[in-house]
Design a protein around this motif. Structure first.
Motif, short mmCIF file in Angstrom:
data_model
loop_
_atom_site.label_atom_id
_atom_site.label_comp_id
_atom_site.label_asym_id
_atom_site.label_seq_id
_atom_site.Cartn_x
_atom_site.Cartn_y
_atom_site.Cartn_z
N ASN A 86 0.88 -1.14 -0.06
CA ASN A 86 0.00 -0.14 0.06
C ASN A 86 0.96 1.13 -0.03
OD1 ASN A 86 -2.32 -1.66 0.07
ND2 ASN A 86 -2.50 -1.28 2.50
N ALA A 87 1.84 1.39 0.84
CA ALA A 87 2.73 2.53 1.27
C ALA A 87 3.54 2.88 -0.36
CB ALA A 87 3.58 2.56 2.26
N TYR A 88 3.81 1.77 -0.84
CA TYR A 88 4.64 1.87 -2.15
C TYR A 88 3.82 2.56 -3.22
CZ TYR A 88 7.64 0.56 -6.22
OH TYR A 88 8.47 0.30 -7.25
N ALA A 89 2.52 1.99 -3.33
CA ALA A 89 1.65 2.98 -4.31
C ALA A 89 1.37 4.17 -4.00
CB ALA A 89 0.54 2.04 -4.25
N ILE A 90 1.20 4.31 -2.70
CA ILE A 90 0.84 5.67 -2.13
C ILE A 90 2.14 6.75 -2.12
CG2 ILE A 90 0.00 7.12 -0.35
CD1 ILE A 90 -1.86 4.74 0.15
N GLY A 91 3.04 6.22 -1.32
CA GLY A 91 4.45 6.97 -1.23
C GLY A 91 5.00 7.45 -2.34
N ILE A 92 5.27 6.27 -3.13
CA ILE A 92 6.21 6.27 -4.44
C ILE A 92 5.49 6.41 -5.38
CG2 ILE A 92 8.15 4.96 -5.58
CD1 ILE A 92 9.28 4.12 -2.91
N GLY A 93 4.33 5.64 -5.68
CA GLY A 93 3.62 5.56 -6.85
C GLY A 93 2.94 6.77 -7.15
N ARG A 94 2.64 7.64 -5.99
CA ARG A 94 1.95 8.84 -6.21
C ARG A 94 0.34 8.66 -6.78
NH1 ARG A 94 4.43 12.40 -2.48
NH2 ARG A 94 6.71 12.10 -2.69
N VAL A 95 -0.24 7.90 -6.12
CA VAL A 95 -1.53 7.66 -6.88
C VAL A 95 -2.40 8.91 -6.55
CG1 VAL A 95 -1.59 5.40 -6.05
CG2 VAL A 95 -2.49 6.79 -4.55
N ARG A 96 -3.42 8.98 -7.42
CA ARG A 96 -4.45 10.05 -7.46
C ARG A 96 -5.25 10.15 -6.11
NH1 ARG A 96 -7.14 10.84 -13.52
NH2 ARG A 96 -5.13 10.98 -14.70
N GLY A 97 -5.25 11.33 -5.40
CA GLY A 97 -6.13 11.50 -4.23
C GLY A 97 -5.24 10.99 -3.11
#
Length: 270
Positions: A86-97
């Protein structure tokens, strides 16, 4: 002078914290006759493991120990794994929202367990997982990963982009970069998180009490809570129960203390 006063104050506080554990340990190794004759604050006349053996046999403590270790270990590993993804997608992947996603995870951490009981109970009944260790593992994996995702998102958000760019130039895809670059570098933080997840899950009482009604599935905190106040439990057996409930968590902490210290130190240096 101030340093001496501070050291003395800390020593007094340390003794005040350790004293109850010492008293419990001393009473756990006393015989019933010794406790009745000399009281709870005296040194034992001799080492007696009668209370420990009686309690272990009475509640089948080995089985409860296995249940707690299985649930806590599984949750620690799975929650860290889910938090990393989850953190890889949010913190590095910079998902929308991204900010709103983190707000949701933060709000999930503030929900009291009492508010989750009915929906989780209904879902467990509907899926046939009620009164199984798997249900508790799934529940606590999600609960712990909510905190882990929030924490790791902040950590991975500061991850050096140059390292990831170099990995991509070498032909590493997103998942390979995660497992070959991000996870090894973040290992101290992940180790600390895994230790906390294990201890937190081990000490959980309320949800396991609701979801593990069979004696064969109960954990250590649940069986200790259910036995409190029983007429068959004398003072020495109660002390033995408390001692056996404390020792595994303390032993786990001491074994991984160096890992915990190293992880905190590395995080502070960074």
């Amino acid at each position: 002078m101030r340093r001496g006063a501070l050291t003395a104050s800390l020593a007094v506080l340390a003794l005040a914290m350790v004293a109850p554990f010492v008293i419990v340990a001393l009473n756990a190794v006393k015989s019933k006759r010794d406790y009745t004759a000399n009281g709870p604050f005296s040194l034992p006349e001799g080492l007696s493991l009668e209370a420990v053996a009686d309690f272990w046999t009475r509640v089948d403590f080995g089985e409860k120990l296995f249940n707690s270790a299985l649930i806590s270990g599984s949750v620690a590993v799975l929650a860290v794994l889910l938090s990393v993804l989850n953190a890889y997608a949010i913190g590095i992947g910079r998902v929308r929202g991204r900010m709103w996603v983190l707000v949701v995870f933060l709000a999930a951490n503030t929900l009291p367990q009492e508010a989750l009981v009915y929906p989780l109970y209904y879902l467990a009944k509907a899926t046939g997982l009620y009164d199984t260790r798997l249900a508790v593992i799934i529940i606590f994996t999600v609960i712990q990963s909510a905190f882990g995702t929030y924490l790791l998102s902040a950590v991975l958000g500061q991850f050096p982009r140059e390292i990831l760019d170099a990995a991509h130039i070498d032909g590493a895809g997103r998942f390979r970069a995660l497992w070959s670059v991000v996870v090894p570098i973040s290992r101290p933080t992940l180790s600390v998180l895994m230790i906390f997840f294990f201890i937190w899950t081990w000490n959980e009482f309320f949800l396991p009490l609701i979801f593990l009604v069979s004696n064969d599935n109960q954990t250590v905190p649940v069986v200790l809570g259910l036995l409190q106040g029983e007429k068959m439990m004398d003072a020495t057996m109660s002390s033995a129960a408390a001692l056996l409930g404390i020792v595994p968590a303390v032993a786990f902490f001491l074994i991984f203390q160096r890992t915990l210290t190293r992880g905190v130190t590395v995080g502070a240096i960074k």
